[in-house]
Scaffold this active site. Structure first.
Site, PDB file in Angstrom:
ATOM      1  N   CYS A  89      10.461  -4.736  73.741  1.00 50.51           N
ATOM      2  CA  CYS A  89       9.948  -5.980  73.168  1.00 50.51           C
ATOM      3  C   CYS A  89       9.769  -7.014  74.275  1.00 50.51           C
ATOM      4  CB  CYS A  89      10.828  -6.461  72.023  1.00 50.51           C
ATOM      5  SG  CYS A  89      10.004  -7.715  70.973  1.00 50.51           S
ATOM      6  N   HIS A 199      10.208  -1.903  68.603  1.00 51.68           N
ATOM      7  CA  HIS A 199      11.643  -1.687  68.753  1.00 51.68           C
ATOM      8  C   HIS A 199      11.974  -0.227  68.451  1.00 51.68           C
ATOM      9  CE1 HIS A 199      13.096  -5.860  69.205  1.00 51.68           C
ATOM     10  NE2 HIS A 199      12.003  -6.175  68.528  1.00 51.68           N
ATOM     11  N   GLU A 201      14.788   1.182  68.561  1.00 52.84           N
ATOM     12  CA  GLU A 201      16.056   1.243  67.833  1.00 52.84           C
ATOM     13  C   GLU A 201      15.884   0.979  66.344  1.00 52.84           C
ATOM     14  OE1 GLU A 201      15.714  -3.139  68.925  1.00 52.84           O
ATOM     15  OE2 GLU A 201      15.118  -1.194  69.763  1.00 52.84           O
TER      16      GLU A 201
END
Length: 219
Positions: A89, A199, A201
């Site tokens: 990001c 992202h 994650e």
């Protein structure tokens, strides 16, 4: 066992990122120790470096600068020593020459590009597209397939939350894009560097695959 340093400089989804890296390492059979750290010695000794980031470009750059010696350590390990690096990001955006979020802020100048506000050119369901760009979007992967994107062909979904995006000047450094009222750079990279605007994650199977690929990547 290799060590992966996820840099703690006051920005980023550190716990989520660490958990995703631990899971990807475990499920891929890789042997990796994940360390969330701002300790320069730990970062300097790491086999791989991850720079997450959330918020404004200038704030994240200021966060890096507040950790005394961090910028120089990153330059040494990532650029001179060619340690594999992943920016997430705003961590990806900091790889650019500069960001233009409210003011002009210098980036690391590792990628030939600048970070500007998203300006969607069309509508969605009859209304102007919202900024920030938030939610799932479909990746389009460049023809020259990068090892970190192995198994992530066109059509895989990734999760985005951002109002600004990198405009990469060199086509070969733009590894994947998404369409949000115009092309948005989703993944950039060169040499031992890679960055994701989304992202990983938060991107479920897509993100875990990308992280596993990064852990096993030998630039």
């Amino acid at each position: 066992m290799q060590t992966i340093a996820i840099i703690d400089y006051g920005s980023g989804n550190l716990r989520s990122a660490a958990k995703a890296f631990e899971r990807a390492s475990r499920e891929s059979g890789a042997s990796a120790e994940i360390r969330v750290t701002d300790d320069l010695a730990t970062i300097a000794a790491a086999d791989r470096i991850v720079l997450p980031g959330v918020g404004a470009f200038a704030d994240c750059r200021a966060g890096v600068d507040r950790v005394d010696g961090l910028r120089d350590t990153l330059e040494q390990r990532v650029i001179r020593d060619a340690v594999p690096f992943l920016g997430i990001c705003v961590g990806m955006q900091l790889m650019a020459r500069a960001g233009f979020e409210h003011l002009t802020t210098e980036g690391f100048a590792w990628i030939d590009g600048e970070v500007h506000r998203i300006e969607p050119s069309d509508e969605e369901d009859g209304r102007p597209r919202k900024v920030p760009h938030m939610g799932w979007n479909v990746l389009t992967v460049s023809a020259g397939h990068h090892p970190v994107l192995t198994g992530l062909e066109d059509g895989h979904h990734a999760y985005f939350v951002h109002s600004y995006a990198m405009r990469a000047s060199a086509a070969e450094q733009k590894l994947a894009t998404v369409d949000y009222g115009g092309e948005i750079c989703a993944v950039v990279g060169r040499d031992n560097l890679v960055g994701t605007q989304f992202h990983p994650e938060k991107s479920q199977a897509t993100g875990l695959r990308l992280i596993a690929n990064f852990i096993g990547w030998t630039p």
